[in-house]
Design a protein around this motif. Structure first.
Motif, PDB file in Angstrom:
ATOM      1  N   ALA A   1       0.824  -1.207   0.000  1.00 61.61           N
ATOM      2  CA  ALA A   1       0.000   0.000   0.000  1.00 61.61           C
ATOM      3  C   ALA A   1       0.861   1.260   0.000  1.00 61.61           C
ATOM      4  O   ALA A   1       0.576   2.222  -0.727  1.00 61.61           O
ATOM      5  CB  ALA A   1      -0.938  -0.007   1.208  1.00 61.61           C
ATOM      6  N   SER A   2       1.925   1.273   0.788  1.00 59.58           N
ATOM      7  CA  SER A   2       2.799   2.444   0.830  1.00 59.58           C
ATOM      8  C   SER A   2       3.521   2.655  -0.499  1.00 59.58           C
ATOM      9  O   SER A   2       3.702   3.794  -0.946  1.00 59.58           O
ATOM     10  CB  SER A   2       3.816   2.292   1.967  1.00 59.58           C
ATOM     11  N   LEU A   3       3.930   1.567  -1.153  1.00 59.06           N
ATOM     12  CA  LEU A   3       4.566   1.696  -2.463  1.00 59.06           C
ATOM     13  C   LEU A   3       3.591   2.251  -3.499  1.00 59.06           C
ATOM     14  O   LEU A   3       3.958   3.106  -4.321  1.00 59.06           O
ATOM     15  CB  LEU A   3       5.101   0.341  -2.917  1.00 59.06           C
ATOM     16  N   LEU A   4       2.352   1.774  -3.476  1.00 61.93           N
ATOM     17  CA  LEU A   4       1.356   2.259  -4.427  1.00 61.93           C
ATOM     18  C   LEU A   4       1.051   3.742  -4.210  1.00 61.93           C
ATOM     19  O   LEU A   4       1.056   4.532  -5.165  1.00 61.93           O
ATOM     20  CB  LEU A   4       0.082   1.427  -4.305  1.00 61.93           C
ATOM     21  N   VAL A   5       0.801   4.116  -2.963  1.00 58.43           N
ATOM     22  CA  VAL A   5       0.445   5.511  -2.669  1.00 58.43           C
ATOM     23  C   VAL A   5       1.645   6.422  -2.927  1.00 58.43           C
ATOM     24  O   VAL A   5       1.525   7.468  -3.585  1.00 58.43           O
ATOM     25  CB  VAL A   5      -0.052   5.645  -1.225  1.00 58.43           C
ATOM     26  N   GLY A   6       2.827   6.045  -2.402  1.00 60.23           N
ATOM     27  CA  GLY A   6       4.007   6.877  -2.597  1.00 60.23           C
ATOM     28  C   GLY A   6       4.396   6.993  -4.054  1.00 60.23           C
ATOM     29  O   GLY A   6       4.754   8.081  -4.534  1.00 60.23           O
ATOM     30  N   GLY A   7       4.337   5.885  -4.800  1.00 56.04           N
ATOM     31  CA  GLY A   7       4.673   5.940  -6.220  1.00 56.04           C
ATOM     32  C   GLY A   7       3.703   6.789  -7.010  1.00 56.04           C
ATOM     33  O   GLY A   7       4.100   7.562  -7.890  1.00 56.04           O
ATOM     34  N   PHE A   8       2.397   6.658  -6.708  1.00 53.33           N
ATOM     35  CA  PHE A   8       1.399   7.473  -7.406  1.00 53.33           C
ATOM     36  C   PHE A   8       1.621   8.964  -7.138  1.00 53.33           C
ATOM     37  O   PHE A   8       1.539   9.792  -8.056  1.00 53.33           O
ATOM     38  CB  PHE A   8       0.001   7.048  -6.955  1.00 53.33           C
ATOM     39  N   LEU A   9       1.923   9.321  -5.892  1.00 59.19           N
ATOM     40  CA  LEU A   9       2.164  10.727  -5.562  1.00 59.19           C
ATOM     41  C   LEU A   9       3.419  11.251  -6.263  1.00 59.19           C
ATOM     42  O   LEU A   9       3.443  12.399  -6.721  1.00 59.19           O
ATOM     43  CB  LEU A   9       2.295  10.890  -4.046  1.00 59.19           C
ATOM     44  N   ARG A  10       4.461  10.421  -6.371  1.00 57.01           N
ATOM     45  CA  ARG A  10       5.672  10.846  -7.083  1.00 57.01           C
ATOM     46  C   ARG A  10       5.378  11.074  -8.560  1.00 57.01           C
ATOM     47  O   ARG A  10       5.881  12.041  -9.160  1.00 57.01           O
ATOM     48  CB  ARG A  10       6.773   9.804  -6.913  1.00 57.01           C
ATOM     49  N   VAL A  11       4.596  10.204  -9.161  1.00 54.26           N
ATOM     50  CA  VAL A  11       4.261  10.366 -10.577  1.00 54.26           C
ATOM     51  C   VAL A  11       3.477  11.654 -10.803  1.00 54.26           C
ATOM     52  O   VAL A  11       3.789  12.459 -11.699  1.00 54.26           O
ATOM     53  CB  VAL A  11       3.473   9.143 -11.072  1.00 54.26           C
TER      54      VAL A  11
ATOM     55  N   SER B   1      12.283  13.720 -14.412  1.00 57.64           N
ATOM     56  CA  SER B   1      12.096  12.416 -15.050  1.00 57.64           C
ATOM     57  C   SER B   1      12.569  11.274 -14.151  1.00 57.64           C
ATOM     58  O   SER B   1      12.008  10.173 -14.174  1.00 57.64           O
ATOM     59  CB  SER B   1      12.833  12.368 -16.384  1.00 57.64           C
ATOM     60  N   TRP B   2      13.618  11.540 -13.330  1.00 62.08           N
ATOM     61  CA  TRP B   2      14.101  10.493 -12.422  1.00 62.08           C
ATOM     62  C   TRP B   2      13.097  10.223 -11.318  1.00 62.08           C
ATOM     63  O   TRP B   2      12.903   9.072 -10.911  1.00 62.08           O
ATOM     64  CB  TRP B   2      15.450  10.895 -11.832  1.00 62.08           C
ATOM     65  N   VAL B   3      12.458  11.271 -10.828  1.00 68.36           N
ATOM     66  CA  VAL B   3      11.413  11.086  -9.824  1.00 68.36           C
ATOM     67  C   VAL B   3      10.216  10.357 -10.441  1.00 68.36           C
ATOM     68  O   VAL B   3       9.596   9.494  -9.801  1.00 68.36           O
ATOM     69  CB  VAL B   3      10.990  12.444  -9.236  1.00 68.36           C
ATOM     70  N   LEU B   4       9.915  10.669 -11.688  1.00 70.10           N
ATOM     71  CA  LEU B   4       8.843   9.958 -12.381  1.00 70.10           C
ATOM     72  C   LEU B   4       9.171   8.473 -12.516  1.00 70.10           C
ATOM     73  O   LEU B   4       8.307   7.610 -12.271  1.00 70.10           O
ATOM     74  CB  LEU B   4       8.625  10.582 -13.765  1.00 70.10           C
ATOM     75  N   LEU B   5      10.423   8.180 -12.899  1.00 68.59           N
ATOM     76  CA  LEU B   5      10.829   6.779 -13.013  1.00 68.59           C
ATOM     77  C   LEU B   5      10.756   6.064 -11.665  1.00 68.59           C
ATOM     78  O   LEU B   5      10.295   4.913 -11.582  1.00 68.59           O
ATOM     79  CB  LEU B   5      12.252   6.698 -13.573  1.00 68.59           C
TER      80      LEU B   5
ATOM     81  N   ASP C   1       7.981   2.218  -8.133  1.00 64.91           N
ATOM     82  CA  ASP C   1       7.279   1.951  -6.873  1.00 64.91           C
ATOM     83  C   ASP C   1       5.866   1.419  -7.131  1.00 64.91           C
ATOM     84  O   ASP C   1       5.411   0.477  -6.455  1.00 64.91           O
ATOM     85  CB  ASP C   1       7.203   3.233  -6.032  1.00 64.91           C
ATOM     86  N   VAL C   2       5.163   2.010  -8.083  1.00 64.91           N
ATOM     87  CA  VAL C   2       3.813   1.534  -8.404  1.00 64.91           C
ATOM     88  C   VAL C   2       3.867   0.106  -8.935  1.00 64.91           C
ATOM     89  O   VAL C   2       3.034  -0.744  -8.566  1.00 64.91           O
ATOM     90  CB  VAL C   2       3.146   2.478  -9.422  1.00 64.91           C
ATOM     91  N   PHE C   3       4.849  -0.169  -9.786  1.00 64.48           N
ATOM     92  CA  PHE C   3       4.978  -1.525 -10.335  1.00 64.48           C
ATOM     93  C   PHE C   3       5.247  -2.543  -9.234  1.00 64.48           C
ATOM     94  O   PHE C   3       4.628  -3.623  -9.200  1.00 64.48           O
ATOM     95  CB  PHE C   3       6.109  -1.540 -11.365  1.00 64.48           C
TER      96      PHE C   3
ATOM     97  N   ILE D   1       3.504  -6.887  -5.593  1.00 62.58           N
ATOM     98  CA  ILE D   1       3.357  -7.455  -4.251  1.00 62.58           C
ATOM     99  C   ILE D   1       1.885  -7.653  -3.907  1.00 62.58           C
ATOM    100  O   ILE D   1       1.489  -8.667  -3.322  1.00 62.58           O
ATOM    101  CB  ILE D   1       4.054  -6.548  -3.215  1.00 62.58           C
ATOM    102  N   TRP D   2       1.049  -6.682  -4.288  1.00 68.48           N
ATOM    103  CA  TRP D   2      -0.379  -6.760  -3.967  1.00 68.48           C
ATOM    104  C   TRP D   2      -1.032  -7.949  -4.665  1.00 68.48           C
ATOM    105  O   TRP D   2      -1.849  -8.661  -4.061  1.00 68.48           O
ATOM    106  CB  TRP D   2      -1.059  -5.456  -4.391  1.00 68.48           C
ATOM    107  N   ASN D   3      -0.689  -8.169  -5.934  1.00 70.57           N
ATOM    108  CA  ASN D   3      -1.289  -9.282  -6.670  1.00 70.57           C
ATOM    109  C   ASN D   3      -0.859 -10.639  -6.106  1.00 70.57           C
ATOM    110  O   ASN D   3      -1.602 -11.621  -6.219  1.00 70.57           O
ATOM    111  CB  ASN D   3      -0.906  -9.204  -8.153  1.00 70.57           C
ATOM    112  N   GLY D   4       0.339 -10.697  -5.517  1.00 64.12           N
ATOM    113  CA  GLY D   4       0.818 -11.953  -4.959  1.00 64.12           C
ATOM    114  C   GLY D   4       0.481 -12.170  -3.507  1.00 64.12           C
ATOM    115  O   GLY D   4       0.860 -13.196  -2.929  1.00 64.12           O
ATOM    116  N   TRP D   5      -0.239 -11.203  -2.893  1.00 59.26           N
ATOM    117  CA  TRP D   5      -0.575 -11.317  -1.478  1.00 59.26           C
ATOM    118  C   TRP D   5      -1.712 -12.318  -1.306  1.00 59.26           C
ATOM    119  O   TRP D   5      -2.605 -12.372  -2.152  1.00 59.26           O
ATOM    120  CB  TRP D   5      -0.990  -9.941  -0.947  1.00 59.26           C
TER     121      TRP D   5
END
Length: 205
Positions: A113-123, A135-139, A144-146, A151-155
């Motif tokens: 959840a933290s990776l999804l939220v943090g990655g979305f906010l960075r994008v 562009s590096w922050v976007l990457l 992070d979203v990926f 991880i979420w799909n494998g939980w």
């Protein structure tokens, strides 16, 4: 009547590289050991996850017991209730961590959840502001979203290996840092009996 105030003398910073250089081999050895343990953790992710969560649980229990002792010592002060609350939180979390399977599953879910939220906010932030090197922050956000989706799909099965994998990767990078430190200060090694003049001669000009 004039008063002369003496200005404080500027103290030159001490060069710590000769001191670190005496033990360069120890840093390299610790780094190599950390890298080896990291690869072992990656190869045995379930065991690494189990041990990491269990050790963290015991540390929280020890912290909770120490908070209880501290609360008893300051029971007449105003912070007594806060210390008891902190002790209860430490103890309850530590007891929960002693069940490593359930605790690892919950921690993995929070990590996803933290990776999804943090990655979305960075994008969103990088695309909206377009600051230098955005562009590096976007990457970073996309990665992070990926990882969060992966991880979420494998939980909950991912809870058995994600923490061990991350601990192993951290140990490897930590060990590489120690190795680079040891190799970096190796040219400045000086025996303890050598004086400052000898140390100055060893340092590059």
């Amino acid at each position: 009547m004039s008063t002369n105030f003496s200005e404080p003398l500027a103290v030159a910073p001490q060069d710590e590289r000769p001191i670190l250089g005496r033990h360069w081999w120890l840093y390299v050895a610790l780094g190599v050991l950390s890298v080896v343990v990291g690869f072992l953790a990656i190869s045995s992710k379930f065991i690494a996850t189990f041990l990491s969560v269990r050790v963290f649980g015991w540390l929280l229990l020890i912290a909770g017991i120490s908070e209880v002792v501290h609360a008893i010592m300051v029971r007449q002060l105003r912070g007594f209730a806060l210390h008891l609350l902190a002790a209860a939180l430490y103890l309850l979390t530590g007891l929960f961590m002693l069940d490593p399977i359930r605790a690892a599953s919950l921690l993995t879910l929070l990590l996803a959840a933290s990776l999804l939220v943090g990655g979305f906010l960075r994008v969103v932030f990088s695309l909206a502001v377009r600051f230098p090197a955005w562009s590096w922050v976007l990457l970073n956000g996309v990665v992070d979203v990926f990882l969060g989706i992966l991880i979420w799909n494998g939980w909950p099965e991912s809870g058995l290996w994600v923490i061990g994998l991350f601990v192993g990767i951290d140990l490897i990078f930590h060990g590489v840092g120690w190795v680079m430190l040891g190799l970096g200060v190796r040219p400045y090694r000086v025996a303890p009996s050598v004086g400052l003049s000898r140390a100055a001669a060893v340092l590059p000009k």
